[in-house]
Enzyme design. Sequence first.
Site, PDB file in Angstrom:
ATOM      1  N   PHE A  95       0.384  15.282   4.072  1.00  0.00           N
ATOM      2  CA  PHE A  95       0.016  15.844   2.636  1.00  0.00           C
ATOM      3  C   PHE A  95       0.037  17.015   2.459  1.00  0.00           C
ATOM      4  CE2 PHE A  95      -3.024  12.041   3.563  1.00  0.00           C
ATOM      5  CZ  PHE A  95      -2.848  11.287   2.264  1.00  0.00           C
ATOM      6  N   ASP A 209     -10.693   6.927   8.842  1.00  0.00           N
ATOM      7  CA  ASP A 209      -9.394   8.179   9.652  1.00  0.00           C
ATOM      8  C   ASP A 209     -10.295   8.513  10.483  1.00  0.00           C
ATOM      9  OD1 ASP A 209      -7.018   8.323  10.402  1.00  0.00           O
ATOM     10  OD2 ASP A 209      -6.594   9.785   8.726  1.00  0.00           O
TER      11      ASP A 209
END
Length: 423
Positions: A95, A209
């Site tokens: 990201f 996650d």
Amino acid sequence: MIKREMETQRITEFPHKNMDKRPRKRQRLTWGVPPPLLAPPKQVIPGMFCGYGFYNGNGSPPWRPDDKDGHYVFAIGENLTPRYRILSKMGEGTFGQVLECFDNEKKEEVAIKIVRSIHKYREAAMIEIDVLQRLARHDFGSTRCVQIRNWFDYRNHICIVFEKLGPSLYDFLRKNSYRSFPIDLVRELGRQLLESVAFMHDLRLIHTDLKPENILLVSSEYIKVPDYKFLSRSTKDGSYLKNLPKSSAIKLIDFGSTTFEHQDHNYVVSTRHYRAPEVILGLGWNYPCDIWSVGCIIVELCSGEALFQTHENLEHLAMMERVLGPLPQHMAIRVDRHAEKYFRRGVRLDWPEGATSRESMRAVMKLPRLPNIIMQHVDHSAGDLIDLLQGLLRYDPAERLKAREALRHPFFSRDLRRYGYPV
């Protein structure tokens, strides 16, 4: 309790033997990585600057293009807006990148996640900000999840400002030569982790996650204690000592994949080693996928190594059966069309017939059963811990323990009268 007079050192002094032996699909954001020695202010770091000259240190730096992947290009010592001065790079991931910065207004060090200037990552960042703000509104005392300090849009990059925390549990294990944590510390880390997960689930949020990389120690301080497993060996390199966190306080990070309970849950989630069977089999997933990840994490904290070290679905399922027993038939017959190939006649796992190599077969065969893994590493409380893990790692998500149920397990209460760890 560990005596206060024991030597305290900065985490940057950890030994670097046997580094990174666990396979990884890609580099993840490692917020807990200590900064390297800081370059002098205004010094350009190779690869971070495109040749526009030195930064003059006043206000914002001159405009420069992003790199080919959409990452923000910066120089150590310059400002990220007039408020934040860049001190070091802490990590990089899909990201974007995370920088350690000094907040000139609050007079404190912070971690700033700078998202790539690509539309899908900008959209994901805005969702993460929404989740972070929701968590912050309900996290009284700020003890469960990393705190968002601020966010802004800077030169087409979403920037999220966080409190600065210590290393991740994975980084601590890695820099400590993958030596396991003592059971009393595992108990305290597991309790906090389950409290954080229960907190998120109460808000109808699923992290999706959870892994040691996304669990950060609040403090970087640690102590050295004797490692009795190594006392009989050579002590020239100091291997008879191991490092333990001075404080067990932890917080969850990385909510970029967090989803609400009511959203679509048919896509693949979780990093491979911590992925629940229902995700691999395409059966849909919900809150229990986080619980499976917690179980895998607790085993890793006890042993020092990931429970399922694989990157392939059939091998992963075979490892599960080796450690936990056969998959339930009612799950096998309901798999989606992508997972049908992992089974013979629809009910039995296609193993070892479907193995891709002898190495893969050996990797599965060498795994002990779950009770044996725990008893190899745990000196007391093994029975309670095995029982807890068997509840966290149940194949059927409907039968898996819920976070608050797990917190009531005797593993977290039975030995408190004898043991403890500083929070």
